[in-house]
Design an enzyme around this catalytic site. Structure first.
Site, mmCIF file in Angstrom:
data_model
loop_
_atom_site.group_PDB
_atom_site.id
_atom_site.type_symbol
_atom_site.label_atom_id
_atom_site.label_comp_id
_atom_site.label_asym_id
_atom_site.label_seq_id
_atom_site.Cartn_x
_atom_site.Cartn_y
_atom_site.Cartn_z
ATOM 1 N N ASP A 55 75.518 -30.865 48.272
ATOM 2 C CA ASP A 55 76.749 -31.118 47.297
ATOM 3 C C ASP A 55 76.415 -30.035 46.343
ATOM 4 O O ASP A 55 75.240 -29.091 46.426
ATOM 5 C CB ASP A 55 76.581 -32.459 46.569
ATOM 6 C CG ASP A 55 78.166 -32.705 46.234
ATOM 7 O OD1 ASP A 55 79.031 -32.105 46.250
ATOM 8 O OD2 ASP A 55 78.424 -34.128 45.982
ATOM 9 N N TYR A 56 77.429 -29.769 45.664
ATOM 10 C CA TYR A 56 77.423 -28.536 44.580
ATOM 11 C C TYR A 56 76.269 -28.465 43.658
ATOM 12 O O TYR A 56 76.090 -29.284 42.630
ATOM 13 C CB TYR A 56 78.599 -28.962 43.623
ATOM 14 C CG TYR A 56 79.435 -27.777 42.840
ATOM 15 C CD1 TYR A 56 80.449 -27.305 43.569
ATOM 16 C CD2 TYR A 56 78.616 -27.041 41.848
ATOM 17 C CE1 TYR A 56 80.902 -25.899 42.987
ATOM 18 C CE2 TYR A 56 79.223 -25.853 41.356
ATOM 19 C CZ TYR A 56 80.435 -25.381 41.684
ATOM 20 O OH TYR A 56 81.022 -24.329 41.059
#
Length: 730
Positions: free
Chosen positions: A276-277
């Protein structure tokens, strides 16, 4: 090392690329970055970065430093980037274009938890199909959806992205959404690769706080939180995403037990996992990694094939391979998984198959798509209450629309919309007027979280002049979604004050809630004779709500998440344990209850009313179930009212005695049936021993002979019709 079959059937020409690639080029294939030329509100949805200009990013993709970009600006951006790669790069490996297409692309559908309220997985498949059709038309190959996290704490803002609190409902919607996005042929120019997220148990964060730690037993993880992921991966999702949270002290981005042992070894998953980011980088702040190089080592060896946004895999992975910290074969395995995905998407055959500006325009907000948006929106609405049959309203009535969501092109699409535009969505006032209502007045009364000078006085005057008040209140888009955890899941104070003042006029009040989570309703809001939960319904919001308000459609939605009596009950879910001291009344001392309420919901999972009158009777359940047999149970469901209705008939069981204590109820199946006025139908379910399994002492699925309670009922707390049966030993 994966063979060609494991890698998705890579052709020899693509397989040969791996042998020709430098270490840096391999690492570039594992490096995903936000688009420098962003689309819509993408830059506001993700943390800011000091990224390159578009020209700088073009240079990066030509040099092989990036595998693709996400949340970019449509087909023209994709065309320019893919053209540069195919003309100028050394190996000409096509880029992959990704985006957060969560509940629609340009045509916006209800937020996912609202759509789950339909209890119609096939509706989710159809809306995902349209979202893929539009997104693929804009050059998008890959969506970061579905989110399949179970949400049992309504304080968590990302409740709105999933399917609620129940694992069975979560499984069915995970499968439907994966199949909807990917279609029958992933190479088709209207198919988009799905990404099951967030692996795992992101929705179990302590205190309902986003990004927070998760600490739960392996049994609860396997019984409650993992089933929807397994269902989504099993449905063929081409990718998965690691979660921000840690589990038992180990961040998911660095958890080989989760990403290797369970996902790969137990489940046999062959696709790739993206972080994820900046999730790899965040292991430093969590105290799990020393620095960015260490975070890269941990994440990659744990099983995160592709890094998102941090740029760490490009910066540090080559050195880790060269010094032997990361084995070459592990690097090649991840590269093979990513190339396999690009191959399955048809990008090696035609890198431009989804990039067509004319197609992008032609597919945007087509009439059939908007028609589906209206259908999905009205099927997502849940009627909590309708005392005295206040609803449906008469079109000849004088209607006062009051509240901050009564009118205006705001807060219609809902959170996590990158490409949709509220200015193109239909607000409530527009929908009511379009329904042909003779007399409509609109008064804001208050803001969302602040009072308006003279607002309450104006609202009271409008109510007094009307026959009925439609009170449009609840949460704004900015109060729900990622990073929007709430300590009090209540209607904001200025709106509550507005509701109290309007109620004092004595006029009938229909509350129309806008929300992305279960709410604790109080005072005049709870006491209103009619309450509709309308979530964030998207492009056709106003039309869909008007359809229900004025009887063009009988509400058929049911709650996918419980509405507690009070915020302090959270985390709350219907499938809780009885404990050794269950409480039947508030006056019993020393029982499992709060001082002010029992351990139950104001409006439980599965609850929802229709304009029909539904009655349950004639339960048929055999006394025994053979160990290897099937138990067929049925009940009669009748509509004794004068209006057509759709009822969601739900099957619950409870294992009375087990080696592991069992929840008070667990939903095993449901069926939605349409009933004309006066009609009745026998609804039949079939159970097998597998439906009764739980995670036993050895941490494996098991089931034990004994007595089971069974309900066929309209909600998780309703009695419906109840019986018992015995599972006999082999």
């Amino acid at each position: 090392m994966l063979d060609a079959a494991e890698a998705g059937g890579l052709p020899a020409s693509v397989e040969a690329l791996i042998g020709r690639m430098t270490i840096e080029e391999k690492c570039g294939q594992l490096n995903l970055m936000p688009a420098a030329w962003g689309g819509g509100v993408a830059t506001a949805l993700n943390p800011p970065t000091n990224g390159p200009s578009f020209d700088g990013q073009l240079a990066d993709v030509v040099a092989g430093r990036i595998t693709g970009v996400f949340n970019g600006n449509g087909a023209e951006m994709a065309r320019r980037m893919q053209t540069a790669v195919m003309r100028q790069s050394r190996l000409k490996i096509p880029l992959i274009f990704a985006a957060d297409v969560i509940h629609g692309h340009r045509t916006i559908f209800p937020v996912p938890v609202g759509e789950a309220a339909s209890f119609e997985p096939d509706l989710a498949r159809r809306t995902a199909r349209v979202a893929a059709y539009e997104a693929a038309g804009a050059g998008i190959d890959w969506t970061f959806f579905p989110m399949v996290d179970i949400a049992r704490d309504q304080r968590w803002g990302r409740t709105m992205e999933g399917a609620g609190e129940d694992p069975r409902l979560g499984e069915l919607f995970a499968v439907a959404r994966v199949k909807g996005f990917q279609g029958d042929d992933l190479t088709a120019n209207d198919a988009v690769m799905a990404c099951v997220k967030h692996f795992a148990a992101y929705g179990a964060g302590e205190s309902g706080l986003d990004y927070n730690s998760v600490d739960l037993s392996e049994r609860t993880l396997r019984e409650v939180y993992l089933p929807p992921y397994r269902a989504g991966f099993g449905a063929g999702a081409g990718s998965g995403m690691a979660s921000f949270n840690e589990i038992a002290g180990i961040p998911s981005h660095g958890n080989p037990w989760l990403l290797q042992k369970i996902l790969r070894d137990e489940w046999g998953y062959k696709g790739f996992i993206v972080g994820d980011y900046t999730g790899d980088e965040e292991m430093i702040a969590a105290g799990f990694a020393r620095d960015s190089r260490d975070a890269t080592r941990i994440a990659f060896l744990a099983g995160v094939d592709m890094s998102m946004a941090s740029n760490n895999y490009w910066l540090h992975l080559p050195g880790l391979v060269r010094d032997g910290t990361v084995p070459q074969e592990v690097l090649d395995r991840s590269v093979r998984r990513v190339l396999a995905a690009k191959h399955m998407l048809g990008l090696f055959d035609d890198p431009f198959r989804r990039i067509d500006a004319k197609r992008e325009k032609a597919r945007t907000r087509a009439k059939p798509s908007l028609a589906l948006a209206r259908e999905a929106a009205r099927r997502s609405i849940v009627m909590l209450k309708n005392d005295g049959d206040v609803l449906p309203l008469s079109k000849s009535a004088k209607v006062a629309l009051i509240g901050p969501f009564a009118e205006g092109q705001h807060d219609l699409n809902g959170p996590w919309v990158v490409y949709g535009d509220n200015a193109q969505a239909v607000d409530l006032a527009t929908g009511v007027r379009a329904a042909g209502v003779a007399s409509v007045t609109v008064t804001a009364g208050s803001g969302v979280e602040q009072a308006l000078p003279g607002g309450i006085a104006a609202a009271v005057a409008a109510a007094q002049a009307a026959d009925v008040v439609v009170l449009a209140i609840g949460e704004s888009e900015s109060m729900s979604g990622e990073a929007q955890s709430r300590t009090e899941i209540v209607v904001p104070a200025p709106q509550q004050e507005l509701a109290e003042a309007v109620a004092k006029t004595g006029k009938p009040v229909v509350v129309v809630l806008k929300n992305g989570r279960g709410l604790a309703l109080a005072g005049a809001v709870r006491a209103a004779p009619a309450i509709l939960v309308t979530w964030f319904l998207g492009s056709e919001s106003g039309h869909a709500i008007a359809d229900v308000l004025f009887g063009a459609y009988s509400p058929s939605g049911r709650l996918p998440c419980s509405f507690p009596y009070e915020s302090g009950q959270e985390p709350y879910h219907y499938a809780h344990k009885a404990t050794g001291r269950p409480a039947a009344t508030l006056t019993e001392p020393y029982k499992a209850k709060y001082r002010t309420t029992l351990n139950e919901a104001l409006y439980p999972f599965g609850h929802g009313l229709t304009y029909g009158k539904i009655a349950y009777s004639d339960l048929r359940v055999p006394a025994t179930m053979a160990w290897d047999g099937t138990l067929e149970v049925s009940a009669t469901v009748a509509n004794t009212g004068t209006r057509a209705a759709e009822e969601v008939v739900q099957l619950y069981v409870h294992d009375r005695v087990a080696s592991i204590t069992r929840p008070v109820r667990e939903m095993k199946a449901f069926r939605k049936v349409a009933l004309a006025p006066g009609a009745r139908e026998t609804v039949t379910f079939r159970l097998t021993r597998a439906d009764l399994e739980f995670i036993g002492l050895e941490m494996k699925p098991t089931v034990e002979p004994g007595q089971f309670d069974l309900w066929i009922a309209p909600s998780a707390q309703a009695e419906g019709v109840k019986g018992t049966f015995e599972l006999r030993a082999a």
